[in-house]
Design an enzyme around this catalytic site. Structure first.
Site, mmCIF file in Angstrom:
data_model
loop_
_atom_site.group_PDB
_atom_site.id
_atom_site.type_symbol
_atom_site.label_atom_id
_atom_site.label_comp_id
_atom_site.label_asym_id
_atom_site.label_seq_id
_atom_site.Cartn_x
_atom_site.Cartn_y
_atom_site.Cartn_z
ATOM 1 N N ARG A 104 15.027 -71.964 28.086
ATOM 2 C CA ARG A 104 14.327 -71.493 29.272
ATOM 3 C C ARG A 104 15.023 -70.239 29.756
ATOM 4 O O ARG A 104 16.192 -70.270 30.090
ATOM 5 C CB ARG A 104 14.407 -72.608 30.321
ATOM 6 C CG ARG A 104 13.304 -72.598 31.303
ATOM 7 C CD ARG A 104 13.333 -73.849 32.138
ATOM 8 N NE ARG A 104 14.544 -73.987 32.937
ATOM 9 C CZ ARG A 104 14.592 -74.694 34.065
ATOM 10 N NH1 ARG A 104 13.516 -75.327 34.483
ATOM 11 N NH2 ARG A 104 15.702 -74.782 34.737
ATOM 12 N N THR A 108 13.002 -65.655 34.167
ATOM 13 C CA THR A 108 11.558 -65.897 34.262
ATOM 14 C C THR A 108 11.207 -67.385 34.248
ATOM 15 O O THR A 108 10.106 -67.766 34.614
ATOM 16 C CB THR A 108 10.837 -65.249 33.071
ATOM 17 O OG1 THR A 108 11.265 -65.918 31.874
ATOM 18 C CG2 THR A 108 11.155 -63.770 32.958
ATOM 19 N N ASP A 200 22.344 -80.014 33.935
ATOM 20 C CA ASP A 200 21.857 -79.347 32.722
ATOM 21 C C ASP A 200 22.110 -80.273 31.522
ATOM 22 O O ASP A 200 23.251 -80.503 31.121
ATOM 23 C CB ASP A 200 22.585 -78.018 32.536
ATOM 24 C CG ASP A 200 21.965 -77.201 31.407
ATOM 25 O OD1 ASP A 200 21.513 -76.085 31.668
ATOM 26 O OD2 ASP A 200 21.924 -77.714 30.253
ATOM 27 N N ASP A 203 24.035 -78.749 28.415
ATOM 28 C CA ASP A 203 25.460 -78.525 28.694
ATOM 29 C C ASP A 203 26.216 -79.847 28.761
ATOM 30 O O ASP A 203 27.340 -79.960 28.275
ATOM 31 C CB ASP A 203 25.627 -77.760 30.010
ATOM 32 C CG ASP A 203 25.286 -76.278 29.847
ATOM 33 O OD1 ASP A 203 25.239 -75.808 28.697
ATOM 34 O OD2 ASP A 203 25.069 -75.612 30.872
HETATM 35 C C1 PRP Z 1 16.229 -77.717 29.263
HETATM 36 C C2 PRP Z 1 15.628 -79.043 28.860
HETATM 37 C C3 PRP Z 1 14.194 -78.696 28.591
HETATM 38 C C4 PRP Z 1 13.924 -77.619 29.600
HETATM 39 C C5 PRP Z 1 13.164 -78.213 30.737
HETATM 40 O O1 PRP Z 1 16.495 -76.938 28.138
HETATM 41 O O2 PRP Z 1 16.273 -79.633 27.759
HETATM 42 O O3 PRP Z 1 13.951 -78.225 27.275
HETATM 43 O O4 PRP Z 1 15.196 -77.151 30.061
HETATM 44 O O5 PRP Z 1 12.787 -77.240 31.630
HETATM 45 P P1 PRP Z 1 11.265 -76.797 31.819
HETATM 46 O O6 PRP Z 1 10.455 -78.063 31.907
HETATM 47 O O7 PRP Z 1 11.285 -76.030 33.103
HETATM 48 O O8 PRP Z 1 10.876 -75.956 30.648
HETATM 49 P P2 PRP Z 1 17.209 -75.517 28.260
HETATM 50 O O9 PRP Z 1 16.192 -74.449 28.383
HETATM 51 O O10 PRP Z 1 18.256 -75.578 29.330
HETATM 52 O O11 PRP Z 1 17.866 -75.347 26.832
HETATM 53 P P3 PRP Z 1 19.012 -76.223 26.129
HETATM 54 O O12 PRP Z 1 18.408 -77.552 25.775
HETATM 55 O O13 PRP Z 1 19.335 -75.404 24.928
HETATM 56 O O14 PRP Z 1 20.169 -76.365 27.077
HETATM 57 N N1 URA Z 2 16.805 -78.370 32.398
HETATM 58 C C1 URA Z 2 17.846 -79.222 32.573
HETATM 59 O O1 URA Z 2 18.662 -79.433 31.672
HETATM 60 N N2 URA Z 2 17.945 -79.860 33.767
HETATM 61 C C2 URA Z 2 17.054 -79.667 34.743
HETATM 62 O O2 URA Z 2 17.201 -80.293 35.807
HETATM 63 C C3 URA Z 2 15.992 -78.780 34.535
HETATM 64 C C4 URA Z 2 15.890 -78.129 33.342
#
Ligand code: PRP
Ligand code: URA
Length: 209
Positions: A104, A108, A200, A203
């Protein structure tokens, strides 16, 4: 309109509380996500079709039931969806696994694709898209659209924690995709994080920041 199944089994809720706790470190977090994913896999597959087969026990021949119908595919959204794969595979060892890499964009909030590798026969499989978090719904919607564009016909979405905003977004974009979720939390905060959520997910799983 799709159906949302909130899976509030006591074991799922208990483990989810431990997952949410900010004092839970990555090792325990990973183990708990795997355990909850296994429990979710049990619930998500409740409607799989069965066929009668004849087998022989040590005592006699008998008619009994085994899985029939479409094969399964598990599609984690990277990175955090990776944490759910082993739990699913424990119960569904014959499933194939496809990967969709999305992150994400912090400015944006739009999902950005960086990786995709899928089984060749996704059109013949019941696909289970997994991601611990359903926040704005942008990532889930992009992954589901991605699969549909490549021929997928049967998709369900499994998440640990979501919120009304994300659920509404997926239901609006993909009314054919049922959503299975362990908890529907209150809301998104100003940074589009789920409240109370777990922070997160990527993380916390991988110990990054
Ligand atoms: C997190 C999570 C989802 C997304 C959810 O991933 O694992 O994929 O955010 O958010 P949304 O519904 O607003 O799209 P992130 O983009 O942080 O990537 P990561 O899994 O690599 O940490
Ligand atoms: N992605 C995450 O990992 N946590 C949240 O709460 C939202 C998006």
């Amino acid at each position: 309109m799709s159906t949302v199944f909130e899976m509030n089994h006591p074991l799922i809720q208990h483990k989810l509380s431990l997952i949410r706790d900010k004092n839970t470190g990555s090792k325990e977090f990973r183990e708990l996500v795997k355990e909850v994913s296994m429990l979710l896999a049990y619930e998500v597959t409740r409607d799989l079709s069965l066929e009668e087969v004849e087998i022989e026990t040590p005592i006699c021949k008998t008619k009994t039931k085994m899985l029939s119908g479409r094969k399964l595919g598990i599609v984690p959204i990277l990175r955090a969806g990776l944490g759910m794969v082993d739990g699913f595979l424990n119960l569904l060892p014959a499933a194939k696994v496809g990967h969709i890499g999305l992150y994400r964009d912090p400015e944006t909030l739009e999902p950005v694709e960086y990786y995709c590798k899928l089984p060749t026969d996704i059109n013949e499989r019941d696909l289970i898209v997994c991601d611990p978090m359903l926040a704005t719904g942008g990532s889930a919607n992009a992954a589901i659209q991605f699969l549909k564009d490549r021929g997928a016909e049967s998709i369900r979405l499994v998440c640990l924690i979501g919120c009304p905003e994300g659920i509404a977004a997926v239901q609006a974009a993909h009314p054919d995709v049922n959503i299975y979720i362990a908890s529907i939390d209150e809301k998104l905060n100003d940074h589009a994080y789920i409240v109370p959520g777990l922070g997160d997910a990527g993380d916390r799983l991988f110990g990054t920041k």
